[in-house]
Scaffold this active site. Structure first.
Site, PDB file in Angstrom:
ATOM      1  N   SER A  18       8.441   5.031   8.737  1.00  0.00           N
ATOM      2  CA  SER A  18       7.313   4.782   7.839  1.00  0.00           C
ATOM      3  C   SER A  18       6.798   3.353   7.901  1.00  0.00           C
ATOM      4  O   SER A  18       5.582   3.129   7.901  1.00  0.00           O
ATOM      5  CB  SER A  18       7.706   5.138   6.399  1.00  0.00           C
ATOM      6  N   ASP A  19       7.696   2.356   7.928  1.00  0.00           N
ATOM      7  CA  ASP A  19       7.177   0.986   7.941  1.00  0.00           C
ATOM      8  C   ASP A  19       6.587   0.625   9.295  1.00  0.00           C
ATOM      9  O   ASP A  19       5.640  -0.167   9.372  1.00  0.00           O
ATOM     10  CB  ASP A  19       8.215  -0.038   7.484  1.00  0.00           C
ATOM     11  N   CYS A  20       7.105   1.206  10.387  1.00  0.00           N
ATOM     12  CA  CYS A  20       6.467   1.021  11.691  1.00  0.00           C
ATOM     13  C   CYS A  20       5.068   1.635  11.679  1.00  0.00           C
ATOM     14  O   CYS A  20       4.119   1.086  12.256  1.00  0.00           O
ATOM     15  CB  CYS A  20       7.304   1.666  12.794  1.00  0.00           C
ATOM     16  N   GLU A  77       2.861  -0.793   9.467  1.00  0.00           N
ATOM     17  CA  GLU A  77       2.527  -2.047  10.144  1.00  0.00           C
ATOM     18  C   GLU A  77       1.591  -1.803  11.323  1.00  0.00           C
ATOM     19  O   GLU A  77       0.700  -2.617  11.610  1.00  0.00           O
ATOM     20  CB  GLU A  77       3.797  -2.769  10.599  1.00  0.00           C
TER      21      GLU A  77
END
Length: 755
Positions: A483-485, A488
């Site tokens: 999710s954070d990849c 970003e």
């Protein structure tokens, strides 16, 4: 000489969804390089050993850097570095020079396909299981050349502790899982019991002095059982019948955290078959070397709950031990007999079906290195002549990373993550004249790495979730949502879409942005408002009582994380500003709930616990970036005021910040010994303070930190490698060498704009 090859892939057992963009493999070319190149490599190795003696365990990833810098042709030495005297204040020209040099260095180490190659390793239990899989299959001498073995041996020796043992990870105290597996790995690589100027003997002594390899944690018991130097009767049951549970059950396999699921699935297959490799002379010798009493005299049943005290981080609950004892004494004797053994056969077939699906959908990369080695063991046990094992062998080079400390198996790569962060650091510099083609290449990589399709067929029946629109941690072929990849990467696409195409390249199709937003919203908890990483969170924390591992925490079910939530807040708000027509109301509600989630998770001292970086400095930096994006300021938010005070109260005397790895397992902020400065962590704190408005209120703490970064910069624009700064599952540290180039550039770039 070793050469790094980018975006290449040939052979009948290799295939890709995007022409291998992001693939990074090392190959040995005997005639490559000049005498000067070889001399540089040897110097890097010697420098590493000297740094190691000074307490710096992580490598600097120097072999990759030397190659890419030379290939780039970028002159990194034409601008001399700035050195500010003790009584000299930071000035705009000094910051500009430092940012320019750091930016040029980042451009020089970017690969031609747009990503920034880098190691992603550190745990010392990654490589040995791969060697066990290659040894039992007889492939160790065909897949690994003499040069491979030489570098792997170098790595293991380099990370041996002074007491003779090896840690769970490269900066850790000696443990049984690190020591027993590293010792076995050296022997499988051809080292004798007295090799390494006594290093092997010292390793064996540590193992025996600490009770022998029977005290290895449960994962290690599985690996050693497959090799044949431990008995399956000494392992707690991992019945494959678990995979036959109906989906209506509260603890169905699909509800497990994906890494837990993909680890215990192959483990349960191996346990169900009680598989082990050939009992060779070396295996027989190891049986005598790693156990303090004769192998045939060991009471294996007593070893099931035996875990060396140096390894134990997460003790089993009484419920877990009762469950295992019940399975061991009651169900396992029954399942071996007819007609119940038919159920075992069916369960093994189900495990094979799920493993085959997972392997194919990841192009045989799998979710990561732990599953990779275990799947290789399983496919050799299932069908030594089958194509599955050959496909797996073809992807082994994807996991082998070389640096000046030697060759190791890495997690699987952090290409997308590093690329998205590096892109934002470059953008923060505002030096358009220095960008060159860097942003175009990064833009290409991010676009090519987005997952374009869901897993094939009825993926929910195969314990998978939808993936279309996401980004992975590494490359598109690997196929697992992070999710954070995703957040970003989405932020990068949105920022780059606002720039001229001659600088940033062609914009992505807007539908791809919609797909990214769709998957981010899918990963939010409707109860807490926080976001998970790989799959939607499972609101059953009581299941953590069934954690079968002694060395990790929180591995049973997916949970929300503050860093991911903060990244997603930023991405959703950036998207909403530029594309207000897509799910606008849902985004507003989502962000409101997410902000409430992170505010509720703040600790009493104003910090946030970071789950994927060390530790409170990392978590607090990320949350402040998310809260600032949501309109929170020092004046209107108590959370931001408390967080700013946390940063100011932990700044050391020289103006930097440094946090020990001990913060992670202890869950208590712990400065580095001697209150030392870590440049990456100092950059996190600077960024966090700037997001909290410190530059406008009182910039003096930022001036002191910026001066430290500027004076630490090396002649070529790089920054020195210091302590490890990554972590996962609270107890295992992970090395991100690219962080030392990303975050100082980012911090100085933001500082230059604000001061």
């Amino acid at each position: 000489m070793w050469k790094l090859k980018i975006a290449q892939g040939l052979g009948p057992y290799l295939y890709s969804t995007n022409n291998f963009v992001g693939r990074q493999i090392w190959e040995f070319e005997p005639d490559a390089g000049t005498p000067e190149d070889r001399e540089q490599v040897e110097k890097a190795r010697n420098d590493y050993c000297n740094n190691r003696r000074q307490g710096v365990h992580p490598c600097g990833d120097m072999l990759m850097r030397m190659q890419l810098i030379k290939e780039s042709g970028i002159d990194l030495l034409s601008i001399p570095p700035v050195r500010l005297e003790e009584n000299e204040e930071v000035n705009y020209e000094a910051v500009t020079t430092a940012v320019k040099k750091a930016l040029r260095l980042n451009r020089a180490i970017q690969a031609h396909d747009g990503h920034w190659p880098a190691e992603n390793a550190g745990p010392l239990f990654f490589t040995p299981p791969l060697l066990i899989a290659l040894y039992i299959s007889g492939a160790i001498n065909t897949i690994l050349t003499r040069e491979h073995k030489k570098e792997m041996i170098r790595y293991i020796y380099n990370h041996q502790n002074d007491d003779g043992g090896w840690g769970f990870y490269i900066e850790g105290h000696s443990t049984m899982i690190g020591s027993a597996l590293s010792y076995v790995a050296l022997r499988l690589l051809g080292e004798g019991p007295d090799s390494g100027n006594g290093a092997v003997d010292r390793g064996r002594k540590w193992i025996l002095d600490h009770g022998g390899a029977t005290g290895i944690p449960s994962w290690g018991k599985t690996y050693l059982s497959v090799l044949g130097v431990y008995e399956w009767e000494g392992c707690n049951p991992l019945p494959p019948e678990f995979w036959l549970f109906p989906s209506s059950m509260p603890y169905h396999p699909a509800k497990m955290w994906c890494y837990c699921r993909t680890t215990y699935m192959p483990m349960s297959y191996l346990y169900g078959k009680k598989f082990h490799g050939p009992i060779t002379d070396l295996v027989l010798a190891l049986r005598q070397e790693i156990h303090p009493i004769p192998y045939e005299e060991i009471n294996w049943n007593k070893q099931r709950h035996n875990c060396c005290k140096d390894d134990l981080y997460y003790p089993h609950s009484p419920i877990q031990d009762l469950l295992w004892d019940s399975l061991h004494y009651l169900s396992e004797p029954i399942i071996k007999r007819w007609p119940f053994n038919k159920l075992r056969k069916r369960a093994l077939q189900k495990s094979v079906e799920l493993m085959r699906y997972g392997a194919k959908e990841s192009r045989y990369i799998t979710i990561g290195c732990v599953e990779k080695s275990l799947q290789m063991m399983c496919w050799w046990a299932e069908n030594p002549n089958g194509d599955e094992f050959k496909h797996h062998l073809a992807r082994v080079p994807d996991y082998l990373w070389l640096a000046e400390d030697g060759m190791k198996m890495q997690s699987f790569g952090s290409q997308v993550w590093d690329c998205a962060l590096a892109t934002q650091a470059i953008l923060a510099s505002n030096m358009v004249e220095e960008f060159g083609d860097s942003l175009k290449k990064a833009h290409f990589y991010i676009k090519e790495s987005q997952v374009k399709e869901n897993p094939s067929g009825d993926f929910t029946k195969m314990c998978r979730q939808f993936t279309k629109g996401s980004w992975t941690f590494s490359d598109q072929d690997q196929g697992w949502v992070v999710s954070d990849c995703t957040a970003e990467s989405l932020k990068c696409l949105l920022m780059l879409s606002q720039m001229p195409s001659e600088i940033a390249g062609e914009k992505v199709d807007v539908e791809r942005l919609y797909e990214a937003v769709n998957i981010l919203l899918y990963l939010q908890s409707p109860e807490s408002g926080g976001f998970a990483i790989w799959e939607p969170p499972v609101p059953q924390p009581y299941l953590q009582m069934l954690n079968p591992s002694e060395i990790f925490a929180d591995i049973v079910v997916e949970k929300e994380h503050i860093e991911c939530t903060a990244s997603i807040i930023q991405a959703l708000l950036a998207f909403k500003r530029l594309h207000p027509g897509h799910r606008e109301k849902e985004i507003e509600i989502s962000v409101k709930k997410a902000v409430h989630f992170v505010e509720e998770k703040q600790w009493h001292d104003g910090s946030w616990y970071g789950y994927w970086g060390i530790c409170f400095l990392y978590g607090t930096f990320f949350v402040l970036s998310g809260l600032a994006a949501a309109g929170k300021t020092y004046n209107n938010s108590e959370s931001i005021r408390k967080a700013v005070n946390f940063f100011l109260s932990t700044q050391n005397e020289e103006g930097g910040w440094g946090e020990s790895i001990q913060s992670c397992p202890s869950e208590k902020f712990t400065p580095l010994d001697g209150n030392r400065t870590n440049l990456v962590q100092t950059s996190w704190a600077m960024l966090g303070l700037m997001f909290g408005g410190q530059a406008e209120r009182d910039p003096r703490p930022l001036h002191k930190a910026a001066k430290l970064l500027i004076n630490a910069q090396m002649d070529n624009g790089d920054f020195p490698q210091q302590e490890i700064t990554g972590v996962y599952m609270k107890n295992c540290m992970l090395h991100y060498p690219e962080y030392r180039n990303i975050f100082p550039l980012w911090a100085l770039g933001e500082y230059r704009k604000r001061i």
